[in-house]
Every structure is written in C-alpha cells, then in structure tokens.
Design a protein around this motif. Sequence first.
Motif, mmCIF file in Angstrom:
data_model
loop_
_atom_site.group_PDB
_atom_site.id
_atom_site.type_symbol
_atom_site.label_atom_id
_atom_site.label_comp_id
_atom_site.label_asym_id
_atom_site.label_seq_id
_atom_site.Cartn_x
_atom_site.Cartn_y
_atom_site.Cartn_z
ATOM 1 N N ALA A 10 -1.198 11.082 -7.194
ATOM 2 C CA ALA A 10 -1.180 10.396 -8.488
ATOM 3 C C ALA A 10 -2.351 9.432 -8.541
ATOM 4 O O ALA A 10 -2.904 9.042 -7.500
ATOM 5 N N ASN A 11 -2.720 9.026 -9.742
ATOM 6 C CA ASN A 11 -3.803 8.057 -9.841
ATOM 7 C C ASN A 11 -3.374 6.671 -9.397
ATOM 8 O O ASN A 11 -4.203 5.769 -9.280
ATOM 9 N N THR A 12 -2.083 6.494 -9.122
ATOM 10 C CA THR A 12 -1.609 5.232 -8.550
ATOM 11 C C THR A 12 -1.559 5.255 -7.024
ATOM 12 O O THR A 12 -1.352 4.213 -6.405
ATOM 13 N N LEU A 13 -1.730 6.435 -6.410
ATOM 14 C CA LEU A 13 -1.721 6.522 -4.945
ATOM 15 C C LEU A 13 -2.961 5.826 -4.396
ATOM 16 O O LEU A 13 -4.065 6.027 -4.897
ATOM 17 N N MET B 278 -6.735 11.031 -7.207
ATOM 18 C CA MET B 278 -5.279 11.025 -7.064
ATOM 19 C C MET B 278 -4.840 11.064 -5.604
ATOM 20 O O MET B 278 -3.668 11.260 -5.303
ATOM 21 N N LEU B 279 -5.813 10.871 -4.692
ATOM 22 C CA LEU B 279 -5.523 10.813 -3.258
ATOM 23 C C LEU B 279 -6.013 9.486 -2.680
ATOM 24 O O LEU B 279 -6.460 9.407 -1.542
ATOM 25 N N GLY B 280 -5.906 8.463 -3.486
ATOM 26 C CA GLY B 280 -6.377 7.153 -3.060
ATOM 27 C C GLY B 280 -7.681 6.799 -3.736
ATOM 28 O O GLY B 280 -8.367 7.648 -4.310
ATOM 29 N N GLU B 281 -8.016 5.518 -3.651
ATOM 30 C CA GLU B 281 -9.258 5.042 -4.249
ATOM 31 C C GLU B 281 -10.454 5.808 -3.696
ATOM 32 O O GLU B 281 -11.359 6.201 -4.423
ATOM 33 N N VAL C 235 0.848 -1.195 0.000
ATOM 34 C CA VAL C 235 0.000 0.000 0.000
ATOM 35 C C VAL C 235 0.880 1.239 0.000
ATOM 36 O O VAL C 235 1.913 1.290 0.674
ATOM 37 N N SER C 236 0.489 2.226 -0.794
ATOM 38 C CA SER C 236 1.179 3.519 -0.854
ATOM 39 C C SER C 236 0.340 4.548 -0.102
ATOM 40 O O SER C 236 -0.890 4.510 -0.147
ATOM 41 N N VAL C 237 1.028 5.483 0.593
ATOM 42 C CA VAL C 237 0.323 6.403 1.484
ATOM 43 C C VAL C 237 0.816 7.833 1.278
ATOM 44 O O VAL C 237 2.014 8.115 1.356
ATOM 45 N N LYS D 264 -8.852 -4.036 1.666
ATOM 46 C CA LYS D 264 -9.921 -3.606 2.575
ATOM 47 C C LYS D 264 -9.576 -2.267 3.222
ATOM 48 O O LYS D 264 -10.454 -1.428 3.438
ATOM 49 N N MET D 265 -8.288 -2.056 3.543
ATOM 50 C CA MET D 265 -7.893 -0.775 4.111
ATOM 51 C C MET D 265 -8.108 0.346 3.105
ATOM 52 O O MET D 265 -8.631 1.417 3.434
ATOM 53 N N ILE D 266 -7.728 0.092 1.860
ATOM 54 C CA ILE D 266 -7.869 1.097 0.807
ATOM 55 C C ILE D 266 -9.341 1.340 0.476
ATOM 56 O O ILE D 266 -9.788 2.481 0.375
#
Length: 324
Positions: free
Chosen positions: A230-233, A306-309, A212-214, A286-288
């Motif tokens: 980013a859209n990957t965050l 871009m700040l997470g799902e 997981v990226s934060v 589940k966290m995301i």
Amino acid sequence: MGGSLGVWAGGSLGVWAGGSLGVWAGGTYSPLPQNSTLWQKIRLQQAQALAPNLGGGVTVAVIDTGIDLKHPAFQGSLSDPASWRDFYAADAVPQEEGTLGVGGYGHGTNVAGIVLQIAPKAKIMPLRVLGQDGSGDVVMVAQAVDWAVAKGAKIINMSLGSEDDSKVVQDAVNRATARGILVVSSAGNANLNKITYPATNADIKGNGAYAVSVGSVNLQDVKSTFSNYANTLELVAPGEKVAAPAPGGMMAAWSGTSMAAPMAAGGLALALGQTLSVPLGAVTDKMIGNAFNIYNISANQPYKDMLGEKGRLDLEVFLKNVVK
C-alpha cells in the motif's frame, strides 16, 4: 473473523535445508547459518559492528502467541519475569501452547528469536495475546501494549494484524508512541493492496515519528507473493523462510510479514543500545528513509511506492545515520 476474535498472527511454518525442524545446538545466541544470505542482504554483520552494544539495555516487548520460555536460545535474554504476562490465559506465564505446524504455535518463539539474532544483547519481554490457532482479541492486544509501556519496554513488536481498525488498539499505540516507545507492526499476508491494522496507522500524525509498518520481500528484493502492499506501507524486509528457535528446543523456518517486522524491531534495538546522533523521534524515519531502493527491479514496478518510501531494510546505512 467472528465474535471477539479480532487479530491474528501473520506467518506460516516453512522448510529449509530439506526439513522444517532441527535440534537447537547450544544455548548461546548468534545468527543462524541458515540465514546467512538473508543477513548479508540487510547488512547485519556491518550493522552489529556499528552497534557493538548489540542492543544491550533495550527491552523489546513481543506481543504474540507467547514464546517457549524454556528454550535454550532465550536463557539470559528475557526480561524480569515480573514483566511477563499471558493475557490470553490470564496468568503470568506466557508459554506457547499447541502443536508445531498447526495454527500459530511457534510463531512468537520465531519472532522473538529473529529480534535476538539482530540484537543479541537486547531483552525480550514475552506478552501472550494469541491462542494456539494464532487468533486473539483486540482488547488483549491493547492491554499488552499498555503493559509493555508500564513495564519498561523501549520497543514493541506486533507481528499480528486485523482487517478492521480498532480504536482500543490504536488508542493504546497512541499512548505508547506519546511516551517515545517505538512500535513495529507487520503488514499482513493476503497479497492485498491494503495493509492490516495497526500497521496502516503507523504513518499517521502523532505516530509517524515512533511507529513503522513492515512488509516482506524475497532474497531477490522482489515483493513476497503473500505480502500486502500500500502507499501507506513504510518499509519491507526479507520475510521468507527465516530460521529461528521453535518450541521444544527446536529451530524452524517461518515465512510472513511477521518475520520481516522483528528485523526492523531488532535494528531499532541496535540503535537504541548506542548513543544516538539524532533525536529519538527521528529514528524510525531514518530507518525508512535509508532503506535500499528496490523500485528499479522490474518485478516491483506494479508496486511502485507501495513497498515503502524506498524499500528494503538496510541496517548498515540506517545505523550510520543514527548512532555516534
């Protein structure tokens, strides 16, 4: 960065309550009152009630500048000394070195202290790969990841990053995630529309279920001015003025995506300390997926998706969806 220095710590010493330093009172670890509003935001009290083992039996490797091994906050909370390693100095004593307020000194102590405020009964495995200026070599990072896996860490926190993708680091992360080790990485602090490595690879096939990226938001759930996006965050957490132990028996507040990442790592430790209701490979998802939606805040509209799902870490909702 020049030469072999390929990674750096992400975070800066800040101030709270009129000063950047205070004296640590007592040796029993508990969430610091300076962080009360922050912990309320991520629903820490409710989360700890859902995870009464408080991370017991879970070792979190903190790959960083080392820690203050003698700090009263860490007594009884560190892994077996046989699992410690200082890759930067090539010895078995990952003690922070430097002057507080200069470079990266105190960074690892703060990061480890944040993990323990979330999961007070987890064990910290201190692994030093960064010097007192906060920089280090990607080879050392890769060695530390492999070491953490070999020595029994269930979670690896890397509050560090590089602008360049490193095959040696990513291969080590791949080996860790293939073993079911959860890997948390910070997104970087340059306010750029890209996140640092290895965080940017956290959602790639093979890693996604275990990494997981934060990034960071403030207490109003608005993107921190410094946080990369980013859209990957995958996730954000409050990363501004987070109080935690500081070298020399002190406490201090730091800001950075480096401070947000160990909140996620600590939350994962809470989950792994309990009986899971989902497969291990579903825990980070589940966290995301159970984060608090912050995209209805107007200031975040330029950063849509871009700040997470969904957005900001919510430990209570996360744990309700992963533990029995």
